[in-house]
Design an enzyme around this catalytic site. Structure first.
Site, PDB file in Angstrom:
ATOM      1  N   ASP A   6      -1.561  -8.111  -5.919  1.00 43.17           N
ATOM      2  CA  ASP A   6      -2.885  -7.919  -4.756  1.00 43.17           C
ATOM      3  C   ASP A   6      -3.593  -8.923  -4.831  1.00 43.17           C
ATOM      4  O   ASP A   6      -4.056  -9.472  -5.690  1.00 43.17           O
ATOM      5  CB  ASP A   6      -3.433  -6.547  -4.860  1.00 43.17           C
ATOM      6  CG  ASP A   6      -2.290  -5.286  -4.902  1.00 43.17           C
ATOM      7  OD1 ASP A   6      -1.469  -5.365  -4.209  1.00 43.17           O
ATOM      8  OD2 ASP A   6      -2.755  -4.316  -5.620  1.00 43.17           O
ATOM      9  N   ASP A  32       1.317  -4.439   1.427  1.00 44.52           N
ATOM     10  CA  ASP A  32       0.433  -3.198   1.671  1.00 44.52           C
ATOM     11  C   ASP A  32       0.195  -3.080   3.258  1.00 44.52           C
ATOM     12  O   ASP A  32       0.042  -1.959   3.881  1.00 44.52           O
ATOM     13  CB  ASP A  32      -0.856  -3.285   0.772  1.00 44.52           C
ATOM     14  CG  ASP A  32      -0.427  -3.094  -0.635  1.00 44.52           C
ATOM     15  OD1 ASP A  32       0.589  -2.838  -0.933  1.00 44.52           O
ATOM     16  OD2 ASP A  32      -1.274  -3.647  -1.553  1.00 44.52           O
TER      17      ASP A  32
END
Length: 165
Positions: free
Chosen positions: A111, A130
């Protein structure tokens, strides 16, 4: 095709982030609206289920199989776009879980975007995969609320005709 483009963007951005942000301080963007930073996430959104990486991997595999199974039956552009985005996101994060450390089915997802402040305190740190899942899921919900079926039928038209007879 859309799924391939988004998956490619996810893989490339993660590779760039790992190559350039490893061990670096967060990079401030847009006057502090967003930050770029490397976070290796063993869990799901908001770092939930951090000890259940293998379960998240199996769920992602199930999602991919379900979407691949339903794709040939699609007759709705909205559903096709939504499911393509969810497929790309699931494959992007699934590839991290399979190929990244600490090992197969336990790999940590890369991330790198944090909104409002570094470290994801105000909003979870996320990636292209995401974002793709969220946008695709939102489109699928919208299609369902509008009464559009994946096969092109409209449930509103069916229920209106049934009510007028």
């Amino acid at each position: 095709m859309l799924a391939l483009v988004v998956l490619t963007a996810d893989v490339i951005t993660k590779a760039v982030v790992v190559a350039t942000l490893e061990g670096e301080r967060p990079v401030k963007l847009l006057g502090g609206f967003a930050y770029l930073q490397l976070v290796r996430n063993p869990g799901a959104a908001f770092s939930m289920a951090t000890g259940m990486t293998w379960v998240l991997t199996l769920i992602a595999i199930g999602v991919v199989i379900a979407i691949v199974w339903i794709m040939p039956k699609l007759r709705s552009v909205g559903w096709a776009i939504g499911l393509s985005l969810v497929l790309a996101g699931a494959l992007g994060n699934l590839s991290d879980r399979i190929f990244r450390a600490p090992g197969p089915l336990r790999g940590h997802v890369i991330d790198f975007v944090s909104l409002f402040e570094p470290n994801g305190d105000a909003w979870p740190v996320f990636n292209v995969a995401d974002s793709s899942i969220v946008v695709g899921g939102g489109l699928i919900v919208l299609m369902a609320l509008l009464g559009k079926e994946y096969d092109g039928r409209s449930t509103r038209a069916v229920s209106s005709e049934a009510g007028s007879s």
